[in-house]
Design a protein around this motif. Structure first.
Motif, PDB file in Angstrom:
ATOM      1  N   TYR A   1       0.804  -1.117  -0.020  1.00  0.00           N
ATOM      2  CA  TYR A   1       0.033  -0.157   0.061  1.00  0.00           C
ATOM      3  C   TYR A   1       1.002   1.348  -0.136  1.00  0.00           C
ATOM      4  O   TYR A   1       0.336   2.367  -0.496  1.00  0.00           O
ATOM      5  N   LEU A   2       1.993   1.305   0.591  1.00  0.00           N
ATOM      6  CA  LEU A   2       2.879   2.385   0.479  1.00  0.00           C
ATOM      7  C   LEU A   2       3.217   2.645  -0.799  1.00  0.00           C
ATOM      8  O   LEU A   2       3.384   3.834  -1.273  1.00  0.00           O
ATOM      9  N   THR A   3       3.757   1.573  -1.699  1.00  0.00           N
ATOM     10  CA  THR A   3       4.101   2.075  -3.142  1.00  0.00           C
ATOM     11  C   THR A   3       3.057   2.485  -3.933  1.00  0.00           C
ATOM     12  O   THR A   3       3.079   3.618  -4.576  1.00  0.00           O
ATOM     13  N   TRP A   4       1.796   1.805  -3.620  1.00  0.00           N
ATOM     14  CA  TRP A   4       0.816   2.733  -4.331  1.00  0.00           C
ATOM     15  C   TRP A   4       0.464   4.015  -4.069  1.00  0.00           C
ATOM     16  O   TRP A   4       0.138   4.883  -4.759  1.00  0.00           O
ATOM     17  N   GLN A   5       0.662   4.266  -2.723  1.00  0.00           N
ATOM     18  CA  GLN A   5       0.458   5.781  -2.257  1.00  0.00           C
ATOM     19  C   GLN A   5       1.617   6.780  -2.923  1.00  0.00           C
ATOM     20  O   GLN A   5       1.357   7.695  -3.400  1.00  0.00           O
TER      21      GLN A   5
ATOM     22  N   SER B   1      -4.159   1.750  -2.594  1.00  0.00           N
ATOM     23  CA  SER B   1      -3.748   1.841  -1.428  1.00  0.00           C
ATOM     24  C   SER B   1      -4.726   1.517  -0.408  1.00  0.00           C
ATOM     25  O   SER B   1      -4.411   0.936   0.676  1.00  0.00           O
ATOM     26  N   ILE B   2      -5.621   2.172  -0.465  1.00  0.00           N
ATOM     27  CA  ILE B   2      -6.908   2.116   0.765  1.00  0.00           C
ATOM     28  C   ILE B   2      -7.432   0.731   0.717  1.00  0.00           C
ATOM     29  O   ILE B   2      -7.812   0.136   1.678  1.00  0.00           O
ATOM     30  N   GLU B   3      -7.743   0.174  -0.463  1.00  0.00           N
ATOM     31  CA  GLU B   3      -8.195  -1.248  -0.366  1.00  0.00           C
ATOM     32  C   GLU B   3      -7.149  -2.305   0.353  1.00  0.00           C
ATOM     33  O   GLU B   3      -7.845  -2.870   0.866  1.00  0.00           O
ATOM     34  N   ILE B   4      -6.017  -1.946   0.048  1.00  0.00           N
ATOM     35  CA  ILE B   4      -5.129  -2.886   0.878  1.00  0.00           C
ATOM     36  C   ILE B   4      -4.790  -2.528   2.258  1.00  0.00           C
ATOM     37  O   ILE B   4      -4.953  -3.218   3.086  1.00  0.00           O
TER      38      ILE B   4
ATOM     39  N   PRO C   1      -7.028  -0.198   4.689  1.00  0.00           N
ATOM     40  CA  PRO C   1      -8.427   0.841   4.773  1.00  0.00           C
ATOM     41  C   PRO C   1      -7.984   1.770   5.922  1.00  0.00           C
ATOM     42  O   PRO C   1      -8.877   2.763   6.204  1.00  0.00           O
ATOM     43  N   ARG C   2      -6.940   1.609   6.796  1.00  0.00           N
ATOM     44  CA  ARG C   2      -6.562   2.591   8.093  1.00  0.00           C
ATOM     45  C   ARG C   2      -5.395   3.550   7.557  1.00  0.00           C
ATOM     46  O   ARG C   2      -5.050   4.116   8.539  1.00  0.00           O
ATOM     47  N   ASN C   3      -5.183   3.706   6.534  1.00  0.00           N
ATOM     48  CA  ASN C   3      -4.044   4.530   5.993  1.00  0.00           C
ATOM     49  C   ASN C   3      -4.814   6.021   5.811  1.00  0.00           C
ATOM     50  O   ASN C   3      -5.069   6.153   4.645  1.00  0.00           O
ATOM     51  N   ALA C   4      -4.690   6.606   7.131  1.00  0.00           N
ATOM     52  CA  ALA C   4      -5.190   8.065   6.854  1.00  0.00           C
ATOM     53  C   ALA C   4      -4.611   8.997   5.755  1.00  0.00           C
ATOM     54  O   ALA C   4      -5.175   9.828   5.233  1.00  0.00           O
ATOM     55  N   ASN C   5      -3.008   8.696   5.569  1.00  0.00           N
ATOM     56  CA  ASN C   5      -2.671   9.677   4.588  1.00  0.00           C
ATOM     57  C   ASN C   5      -3.183   9.260   3.144  1.00  0.00           C
ATOM     58  O   ASN C   5      -3.305  10.462   2.326  1.00  0.00           O
ATOM     59  N   ALA C   6      -3.675   8.185   2.860  1.00  0.00           N
ATOM     60  CA  ALA C   6      -3.992   7.958   1.421  1.00  0.00           C
ATOM     61  C   ALA C   6      -5.520   8.647   1.314  1.00  0.00           C
ATOM     62  O   ALA C   6      -5.766   9.252   0.344  1.00  0.00           O
TER      63      ALA C   6
END
Length: 225
Positions: free
Chosen positions: A115-119, A141-144, A146-151
Motif C-alpha cells: 500500500y505504501l508503494t501505491w501511495q 492503497s486504501i483497498e490494501i 483501509p486504515r491509512n489516513a494519509n491515503a
C-alpha cells in the motif's frame, strides 16, 4: 475575488502535503553510527548494505549519493521491491517524478500488494497532473490498508484538484476519523468547504488546524473569519 485569491494560494500550498515520502527498510541497524562504523568490505556483496547506506544518505540530504547506492543494491539483487521503492523516494525528492514513478511501478511488479508503494504512485501522478491516475492509485492503497489516513487525505487533495469538492470532503472526513490530530487534513477540508461557500465550516476547520499548529490556517482565520 478575495475568496478566489485565497483558494489559489491555498491550493498551491497543497503540493507539499501530498508528498508523504514513505521509506521502507529491509534490514534495520540500531543506529546510523553503527552502520557507518562497519567496514564496507564486510558488506561488499550485500544488497542490504547498499540499501541501508542509501537510506542514510537520503536522510542526510545526499539524494544523488542515495540513488547511487540504491543502484548498486538493485544491481546485486534486482528483485528487491524495497530498493526500487526507496530509489523512487529519492527521485521524488529531486523532483524527478517520471523517474520516481518508474521505480514505484517496478516495485509494484515485485510486490503488488504494497500500500505504501501505491501511495507513492498516487503522489507522483498528482505531481504530474494525472489526477485520475492518482485517485486510482490511492484507491488501491486504501483497498490494501483501509486504515491509512494519509491515503484518504491525498485522495481528497486529488479530488480537490478535479473540483470534486464533496468527494474531497468525504475523504478528509475519513482521514480525520482515523487520525483526528492531523492539522493538514483540517486545513485542507477548510479550503474545500470554502469552495462550497460553507464559510462557517471552513473557519471551524481552520481554527482546529491552527490549534494543532498549522500557521496557514491561522492567517486565513485572521483574514476571513
Amino acid at each position: 475575488m478575495k475568496k478566489r485569491t485565497a483558494f489559489v494560494g491555498a491550493f498551491l500550498f497543497l503540493m507539499p502535503l501530498a508528498q508523504p515520502l514513505l521509506i521502507k527498510t529491509g534490514f534495520v541497524l540500531t543506529s546510523s553510527a553503527v552502520m557507518l562504523s562497519v567496514p564496507e568490505k564486510a558488506y561488499a556483496e550485500s544488497a542490504v548494505f547498499y540499501l541501508n547506506r542509501g537510506d542514510l544518505k537520503r536522510e542526510s540530504g545526499d539524494y544523488y549519493g542515495a540513488i547511487s547506492d540504491y543502484n548498486k543494491s538493485i544491481e546485486i539483487n534486482p528483485n528487491d521491491a524495497f530498493a526500487y521503492h526507496n530509489r523512487g523516494v529519492a527521485k521524488e525528492l529531486l523532483k524527478d517524478y517520471k523517474g520516481a514513478l518508474k521505480d514505484y511501478e517496478k516495485a509494484l511488479l515485485l510486490d503488488p500488494d504494497d500500500y505504501l508503494t501505491w501511495q507513492g504512485v498516487g503522489v507522483t501522478k498528482k505531481k504530474l497532473g494525472d489526477y485520475y491516475g492518482a485517485i486510482f492509485a490511492y484507491d488501491k492503497s486504501i483497498e490494501i490498508n483501509p486504515r491509512n489516513a494519509n491515503a484518504y487525505n491525498n485522495r481528497g487533495n486529488a479530488k480537490l484538484g478535479l473540483r470534486d469538492y464533496y468527494g474531497a470532503i468525504a475523504d478528509y472526513n475519513k482521514a480525520i476519523e482515523i487520525n483526528p490530530n492531523d492539522a493538514f487534513v483540517y486545513r485542507n477540508r477548510g479550503i474545500t468547504k470554502e469552495q462550497i461557500e460553507d464559510i462557517t465550516g471552513a473557519c471551524a476547520d481552520w481554527r482546529k488546524a491552527f490549534y494543532l499548529g498549522n500557521e496557514d490556517a491561522g492567517q486565513w482565520l485572521r483574514d476571513q473569519c
